[in-house]
Scaffold this active site. Structure first.
Site, short mmCIF file in Angstrom:
data_model
loop_
_atom_site.label_atom_id
_atom_site.label_comp_id
_atom_site.label_asym_id
_atom_site.label_seq_id
_atom_site.Cartn_x
_atom_site.Cartn_y
_atom_site.Cartn_z
N LYS A 129 8.95 8.06 -36.08
CA LYS A 129 9.97 7.41 -35.25
C LYS A 129 10.14 8.18 -33.94
CE LYS A 129 14.75 5.67 -35.56
NZ LYS A 129 15.94 5.59 -36.43
N SER B 176 17.78 1.10 -37.26
CA SER B 176 17.09 1.36 -36.00
C SER B 176 15.63 1.74 -36.16
CB SER B 176 17.82 2.47 -35.24
OG SER B 176 17.81 3.68 -35.97
N SER C 95 19.76 3.16 -41.16
CA SER C 95 18.62 2.90 -40.28
C SER C 95 17.25 3.12 -40.89
CB SER C 95 18.74 3.74 -39.00
OG SER C 95 19.74 3.23 -38.16
#
Length: 485
Positions: free
Chosen positions: A79, A154, A178
């Site tokens: 990420k 996210s 997330s």
């Protein structure tokens, strides 16, 4: 089945048995990305030259039978809010466009020590603020199961890349759901470890008392294998916990006969749609069929989780993001003529709409005259939520329920309605507020969109979560569906 859909465990076995070279695995992954990612849009940056170079070095070690590391030759995606030395890290924001870190995060150092191969950085909601990956400044990732649906957020890029077979595992971060929410939407496995289990050094901070890094994979055992490699106390992170037991795989495969599982009535209440309720009830029947004892309980403060979370998280974000001032690093406005203008313009132009909304909310909650009414009260609610879980865990081993109130929603459907978007966090935020571990695994589908089942555990008891999740997975999984995406 292409190599791209093989598990971490299977790829490791193939590499160690010299059935395939690490460079062949990495090349196959990049071929898959070239073929599929123009549609999925999960990657923000690729590191092909360095990845192939490392893979070829691992080929040489393989030839010499010097294959050290649990993840030797295994490709990974990270990420884009996790610092990677020498590779652009943007947090999917204009504010950090072009930022190339000069140091490595702790989790990346650990993964490099295990000889995993970094493929690239994955898309996300800007500064991890969002639940659909639509707040990214650069691109909108789609759900591999249905390209008209969001992948969640996210960590949407992290989930989509794993589901689409573009990496066997990825890392995400989870502040209020997330990792687990996009894992649920994309039909994969996502673990949010106990707060303090994984070092946050090198994770760009959103809400420091809530953030945790965790793995996303296509099956439960892979997830446990990856988590074992990234946990541990870290002198660079004072909140990392000195916990000695970092074995998460030894109980996988053990039966769950007699295990006591709590099903909170609030988790199947208002706001949870009928398809999700039905999938969870079917999951409960499977668990009972495996010998587990599932009983209804109450977590009475569940409904206060979202307002409490958004006050606390936004307050911490307003503090953490104050460092992006256009001077030391971050976007620097060319229109400013004074120092005051530089601060204002750099931040107003560099941050997106959702990030600015949360900074404003947090600044208001911390302001004189409102601190007691909002921030302090939210911290009291946080304590009540934690105490709810403590009471339940006196009598039960695990809590079960849906990961999200609904399956994935359509792209563009909720991006302009923040309150509706925030409501998707109903069942995930309490876990972060209480600092507990939570795992999401697939438990059903509706209209080709996956439904996630969440198991919540006692602090630092990830091992039990993996045990029960694995037993459920043997009765229900999406393994054969990924290759048809």
């Amino acid at each position: 089945m292409s190599i791209r859909y093989e598990s971490v465990e299977k790829l490791s076995e193939m590499i160690k048995n010299k059935e395939i070279k690490p460079s062949e695995v990495v090349k196959d992954i990049y071929d898959a990305i070239e073929e599929t990612d123009p549609t999925i849009k999960s990657f923000l940056a690729l590191d092909k030259e360095n990845a192939m170079k490392k893979a070829e070095e691992l080929d040489e070690l393989q030839a010499k039978d010097q294959m050290e590391g649990k993840l030797f030759g295994i490709p990974m995606g990270i990420k884009d809010n996790i610092i990677t030395e020498g590779l652009e890290t943007t947090c999917a924001s204009k504010m950090l466009e072009g930022f190339v870190p000069i140091y490595e995060s702790t989790v990346m150092n650990k993964l490099h020590d295990e000889n995993a191969v970094l493929i690239g950085k994955l898309n996300m909601d800007e500064f991890a603020m969002g639940g659909s990956t639509e707040t990214s400044y650069y691109k909108k990732t789609v759900n591999p199961f249905d390209h008209t649906a969001v992948p969640g957020g996210s960590s949407g890029g992290s989930a989509a890349a794993v589901a689409a077979g573009l990496v066997p595992f990825s890392l995400g971060s989870d502040t209020g759901g997330s990792i687990r929410q996009p894992a649920a939407y994309c039909g994969i496995v996502g673990m949010k470890p106990t707060y303090g289990r994984v070092s946050r050094f090198g994770l760009v901070a959103f809400a420091s008392s809530l953030d945790q890094i965790g793995p996303l994979t296509r099956n439960v055992k892979d997830n446990a294998i990856v988590l074992e490699t990234i946990v541990g106390e870290d002198k660079h992170d004072s909140t990392s916990a000195p916990v000695a037991d970092n074995d998460f795989t030894s109980d996988i495969g053990k039966d769950i006969r007699g295990m006591k599982i709590a099903l909170p009535k609030e988790y199947l209440g208002e706001g949870v749609n009928d398809e999700v309720k039905e999938a969870v009830r079917n999951a409960v029947e499977i668990l009972e069929g495996e010998g587990a004892i599932v009983e209804e309980v109450s977590l009475p403060n569940t409904g206060y989780g979202i307002p409490s979370y958004y006050v606390i998280a936004s307050s911490e974000a307003s503090s953490n993001l104050s460092r992006f001032d256009g001077i030391r690093y971050g976007f620097h406005s060319k229109e400013a003529n004074t120092l005051d203008e530089l601060y204002k313009l750099s931040r107003s132009e560099g941050f997106g709409k959702e990030v600015k909304r949360r900074i404003l909310l947090g600044t208001f909650a911390l302001s004189s005259g409102y601190y007691d009414a909002y921030y302090k009260k939210s911290q009291k609610v946080r304590t009540l939520i934690r105490q709810d879980f403590e009471r339940v865990f006196e009598d039960y081993d695990v809590v079960v329920g849906p990961t999200t109130p609904t399956p994935a929603f359509n792209l563009g459907e909720e991006i302009n309605d923040p309150l509706t978007m925030y409501a998707n966090d109903l069942l995930t935020t309490p876990v972060n507020l209480a600092g507990l571990p939570g795992i999401s695994i697939p438990c059903g589908q509706t209209n080709d969109r996956p439904i996630g089942l969440q198991f919540i555990g006692k602090p630092f008891d990830e091992k039990t979560l993996y045990r029960v999740a694995y037993q459920f997975e043997q009765q229900y999984n999406l393994h054969d569906q990924y290759q048809n995406l």
